[in-house]
Design a protein around this motif. Structure first.
Motif, PDB file in Angstrom:
ATOM      1  N   VAL A  78     -10.806  -2.577   4.984  1.00  0.00           N
ATOM      2  CA  VAL A  78     -10.139  -2.604   5.752  1.00  0.00           C
ATOM      3  C   VAL A  78      -9.130  -1.555   5.479  1.00  0.00           C
ATOM      4  O   VAL A  78      -8.565  -1.243   3.929  1.00  0.00           O
ATOM      5  N   ILE A  79      -8.974  -0.523   6.178  1.00  0.00           N
ATOM      6  CA  ILE A  79      -7.973   0.799   5.612  1.00  0.00           C
ATOM      7  C   ILE A  79      -7.130   0.848   6.253  1.00  0.00           C
ATOM      8  O   ILE A  79      -7.003   1.309   7.772  1.00  0.00           O
ATOM      9  N   ASN A  80      -5.496   1.091   5.678  1.00  0.00           N
ATOM     10  CA  ASN A  80      -4.072   1.254   5.695  1.00  0.00           C
ATOM     11  C   ASN A  80      -4.604  -0.252   7.375  1.00  0.00           C
ATOM     12  O   ASN A  80      -4.075  -0.289   8.038  1.00  0.00           O
ATOM     13  N   PRO A  81      -3.740  -1.315   6.698  1.00  0.00           N
ATOM     14  CA  PRO A  81      -3.847  -3.084   7.283  1.00  0.00           C
ATOM     15  C   PRO A  81      -2.878  -2.489   8.183  1.00  0.00           C
ATOM     16  O   PRO A  81      -1.775  -1.770   7.436  1.00  0.00           O
ATOM     17  N   TRP A 126       1.197  -1.257  -0.139  1.00  0.00           N
ATOM     18  CA  TRP A 126      -0.154   0.326  -0.337  1.00  0.00           C
ATOM     19  C   TRP A 126       0.765   1.211  -0.469  1.00  0.00           C
ATOM     20  O   TRP A 126       0.223   2.198  -0.473  1.00  0.00           O
ATOM     21  N   THR A 162      -8.632  -2.071   1.134  1.00  0.00           N
ATOM     22  CA  THR A 162      -8.290  -3.870   1.242  1.00  0.00           C
ATOM     23  C   THR A 162     -10.017  -4.212   1.458  1.00  0.00           C
ATOM     24  O   THR A 162     -10.699  -4.042   2.272  1.00  0.00           O
ATOM     25  N   GLY A 174      -4.369   2.347   2.181  1.00  0.00           N
ATOM     26  CA  GLY A 174      -4.212   0.836   1.583  1.00  0.00           C
ATOM     27  C   GLY A 174      -5.603   0.549   1.679  1.00  0.00           C
ATOM     28  O   GLY A 174      -5.949   0.247   3.275  1.00  0.00           O
TER      29      GLY A 174
END
Lengths: 480, 462
Positions: free
Chosen positions: B14-17, A104, A122, A120
């Motif tokens: 999920v945002i910025n894992p 990301w 997902t 990032g």
């Protein structure tokens, strides 16, 4: 020049087995004798050749051998690096968390404005999604990120697992676009689609061509507007180029995709000219834009004084405006005036040093001229994703006797560094520490380099970085 | 009354894992074996991005092989790729252990990995001969990427390694098995240091300290095949069936200790990472209990030095300051406890992994310290970001992926965990044990001084 594609050889080599030993040796005897002793290299003789001996190029563009430590990446990775620098877009990865987590913020592409691209996103597919399909989750995720960020566009990348379970991401994107009113662009980039990540570059370009470019009109029409294609603004490279063209009276509409916005890319079809920097990833895009919108293109190169100068002149000549040509010559004169003095100190130390390049296909030949200006000599050049035309380019650029190598694994790279003992290796982060461990200085010329190398000032930076890498006193201690 | 307030995840995406997928943990585990080579059964990206990540964090080469699955494998299965992959890897690298790490694609295709490994063994015998082939062990590690996270992958790998390789003998070896978790070379070295001070010999399952922090000696690197120094040998792993007991330093890595306990009737203890005083005390006590060896003067002195350092600074700079911690589920809990020992308040602890240990362990920390703690379990960095905007803290403790968030929020970040790619030396400096605590006291205090005290005024810094 006629390409020697050696189709016979490619046929025998296209299998996955590394035991195909019955390959015609194309490497000159002296070198071959040296390399023969290296067990690991035996099976790969046809993937190396020496420039200048005949018209041969390495066998290339074939499946990787399973079980080797490849330096290659996947198709998803290829698509991701091309689109990621669009700064106001959401890049939503439809797949298990790792595909997004590991990539990301992988690219040091800089932005003057939005930072959204650095996040990032997902769908984080779980076991139940694999069983029942992930389309619903994708749809919800798109609505969610749209609500949270109101992005310029949402790129949706499919990964290996999505290809296997058969989610129809195109349909979901269409539906989500209708619901949000935001551009939702599918990128069909299943990782295993090809052994060559260039397939991912092409998919990314297709996504822009099919869904973005030509969908908006630019705010102003400029008689001398250009797009810089295949320039991703890593470490701020773009900012060493734009001011030069602006001084010439050329309007840089946008780069595709460095420091760009969705709007700018969408309206890129009105520019009068495309100049193509990374020809590996973006020649295709330029060709398609020429076909679709009649925009001519020029190949450019901003690494080194000569190449930068040529690239500026080429644009001025293209427009043929007397005033611009005059301005361009003045600009070059004033910019270059002190440049050669500035690099002479570095040059004194670096002259005669040898260089190995193992990087993206574009760089494997585009850096040759710049090293020549530092009186350094390329003795090895190669890439993990090269196609015949790339190796032809290398051949045209390097001196006779240079080793050209395709898809070397980590073990082979160590062996080649040992045999060739270059004074510096130019590559990315994965090779960096192999190189250093082997006692070979290293210069990072990939996603996470921190210094801009493009244009005139960039070349000074480049000379300094290379000089520092070679001259740092640690190499005097390392063999003790 | 202190309590733990668990904040539920509100989003689908999920945002910025804060986690990655299982294979990474498995690759890490296999790299801790002497001449151990992970072979990822999947797409090239699955190995390449992990190699890139390891290189960025450890600043070391990371050799990981891959079977390079392409579209034909998706249709016809990965049999050919896996069998020839194992054969090629065996011939070229002559590894002691090949760890076959599956991925989402190979799990979904439904490859009979066990069957392919059997066939591959026959092939390797044909090519290399019985004797050479018998020296190469193959461990099958199932790590579907769409289940849990890298910590589960690590757990699966250590269990698979132990189950495949352990060989019981009649006699005990007097050693202690340690499962370190996904930590840094400095941490593993600290564990070995503590054991040696107590006169205990350990078997690290597995030992990534040297492989991920190797000397630069070009003459060694030129050897073919080149392996980074160190790692736990096959003989040591085989011998782990005869140890006194197994201690896991990560609460997510409990399968191997449980398996050893069941099979060989060996005691085991699983806890959060021994970070800080109480946790390290507890580790030392467990070692004493398992081995019968006494706590030496040297250990007491090392403990005393940390306590001295804490006394020097804790009340002056740290007391009452609020902290947010994120990252590894085990390390964050250990860190939260240590933070309370320093008199600081762990306002919020966030992990991307979802597991019950995390909540249970944090509840204990809240109770012991009499502080209210907010817990974000199975969450991401955006969730923490949103939380911190409403509930700012004085200090962030976590890895480099939070650097931009920290900058935006104006909160100083003390870097701990994986990955740390924008500072150097973190992988060498332990956070585990008394020496780790000492590093943390120094590092955290200096970060606080940098942010909250006038740098010019030397008097304030006394």
């Amino acid at each position: 020049m006629v390409l020697n594609l050696d189709t016979e050889n490619r046929k025998t080599q296209n299998g996955n087995n590394c035991d195909d030993f019955d390959i015609e040796v194309k490497i000159p005897k002296s070198i071959f004798e040296k390399l023969k002793s290296i067990e690991a290299l035996k099976a790969r003789e046809s993937q190396m050749c020496i420039s200048g001996k005949d018209d041969s190029i390495p066998t290339c563009d074939k499946n990787s051998t399973p079980g080797i430590i490849t330096q290659r990446s996947c198709v998803y990775g290829g698509a991701r690096v091309v689109l990621m620098p669009i700064t106001d877009a959401v890049h939503l990865v439809h797949g298990p968390v790792g595909c997004a987590a590991c990539t990301w913020d992988i690219r040091g592409s800089k932005s003057t404005g939005d930072k959204l691209y650095k996040n990032g996103f997902t769908t984080d597919l779980q076991e139940s999604d694999i069983v029942f399909g992930g389309e619903k989750k994708l749809y919800e995720s798109i609505l969610e990120v749209h609500k949270l960020y109101s992005p310029g566009a949402i790129f949706v990348y499919s990964t290996c697992v999505v290809g296997l379970i058969g989610d129809d991401i195109k349909a979901v994107c269409k539906q989500a676009e209708e619901a949000t009113g935001c551009r939702v662009i599918p990128v069909q980039s299943e990782g295993f689609k090809s052994f060559n990540k260039s397939a991912g570059h092409k998919l990314a370009c297709d996504a822009m061509l099919d869904y973005l470019i030509g969908t908006e009109e630019p705010e102003e029409e400029h008689p001398y507007s250009i797009n810089i294609i295949g320039e991703f603004n890593v470490a701020g490279d773009l900012w060493g180029i734009i001011p030069l063209y602006e001084k010439m009276g050329v309007k840089v509409h946008t780069a595709i995709t460095g420091d760009s916005t969705v709007k700018k890319v969408a309206s890129a079809h009105r520019s009068k000219l495309n100049i193509v920097q990374c020809q590996k990833s973006s020649n295709y895009l330029a060709a398609q834009m020429q076909k679709k919108y009649g925009i001519p293109n020029l190949k450019v190169n901003f690494f080194g004084i000569d190449e930068t100068t040529k690239s500026l002149r080429a644009v001025a000549e293209f427009f043929g405006d007397e005033e611009m040509i005059k301005k361009t010559e003045e600009l070059i004169k004033s910019e270059v005036k002190n440049l050669r003095d500035e690099i002479s100190e570095y040059k004194k130390d670096l002259a005669g040093s040898t260089v190995a390049i193992y990087s993206g296909a574009h760089k494997s030949w585009a850096l040759v001229s710049a090293f020549g200006e530092l009186d350094m000599e390329i003795i090895m050049s190669g890439t993990q994703n090269g196609k015949p035309e790339d190796y032809q380019k290398i051949r045209e650029h390097v001196n006779e006797g240079t080793l050209i190598v395709d898809d070397a694994s980590s073990m082979e790279l160590v062996q080649l560094l040992k045999e060739y003992k270059p004074d510096i290796l130019i590559s990315g982060a994965k090779e960096k520490y192999l190189s250093l461990k082997s006692g070979v200085p290293h210069c990072d010329f990939n996603h996470d380099r921190i210094t801009a190398f493009s244009g005139f000032q960039g070349f000074i930076n480049f000379a300094r970085v290379v000089h520092t890498a070679v001259m740092t006193p640690v190499w005097k201690l390392s063999r003790k | 009354m202190s309590e733990l307030n668990v904040i539920k995840k509100e989003r689908t995406s999920v945002i910025n894992p804060l986690v990655t997928c299982q294979p990474l943990g498995a690759m890490y585990a296999v790299m801790g074996i002497y001449r151990g080579m992970p072979l990822v059964h999947g797409s090239q990206g699955c190995s390449t991005f992990v190699r890139y990540g390891f290189s960025r964090h450890y600043r070391e080469p990371a050799d990981i092989a891959v079977t390079s699955l392409h579209e034909d494998a998706a249709v016809f299965g990965g049999r050919k790729n896996l069998i020839s992959g194992l054969g090629n890897l065996a011939q070229r690298f002559k590894p002691d252990v090949m760890g076959v790490v599956t991925t989402c694609s190979s799990e979904i295709i439904g490859d009979d990995v066990g069957g392919f490994i059997k066939t591959a063994k026959q092939e390797i015998i044909k090519k290399m001969g019985e004797e050479a082939a018998s020296k190469i062990k193959i461990v099958q590690i199932n790590t579907p990427s769409f289940v849990e996270h890298q910590y589960k992958g690590y757990d699966n790998a250590i269990k698979a390694i132990v189950d495949t390789l352990a060989e019981p003998k009649d006699e005990e070896n007097g050693k202690l098995n340690i499962v370190p978790g996904i930590v840094n070379p400095g941490d593993i070295r600290e564990v070995k240091h503590m054991l040696s001070l107590m006169g205990v010999e350990g078997i690290l399952l597995t030992d990534t300290s040297d492989p991920f922090d190797s000397p630069l000696r070009p003459s060694v690197a030129e050897k073919t095949p080149y392996y980074q120094k160190g790692g736990t040998t096959v003989a040591e792993i085989q011998d782990c069936a005869n140890s006194l007991g197994t201690i896991s330093l990560a609460n997510y890595a409990s399968s191997a200790p449980a398996s050893l306990e069941k099979k060989y009737n060996m005691p085991s203890k699983v806890s959060e990472a021994p970070i800080g005083i109480k946790n390290t005390d507890s580790f030392i006590r467990t070692v004493k209990k398992f081995t019968g060896n006494d706590v030496t003067e040297e250990i007491l002195d090392e403990r005393g030095i940390v306590i001295d350092a804490m006394a020097d600074v804790a009340s002056r700079y740290l007391f009452g300051r609020t902290v947010a911690i994120y990252g590894d589920p085990s390390i964050t809990v250990g860190m939260a406890r240590f933070i309370t020992e320093l008199g600081m308040i762990p306002k919020v602890v966030c992990t991307g992994a979802k597991n019950d240990y995390f909540i249970d362990d944090l509840k204990k920390v809240a109770k012991e310290s009499d502080e209210d703690i907010d817990a974000l379990s199975g969450q991401d960095l955006r969730a923490l970001d949103v939380y911190l905007k409403e509930n700012p803290v004085d200090l962030l403790i976590g890895h480099s992926d939070g650097r931009l968030m920290a900058k935006d929020l104006g909160i100083p970040l003390y870097r701990v965990g994986y990955p740390v790619y924008d500072r150097v030396g973190y992988q060498r400096r332990p956070i585990i044990g008394y020496n780790g605590a000492l590093n943390l006291v120094d590092g955290i205090t200096n970060t606080i001084i940098d942010k909250y005290y006038e740098p010019q005024d030397w008097k304030l810094q006394q």
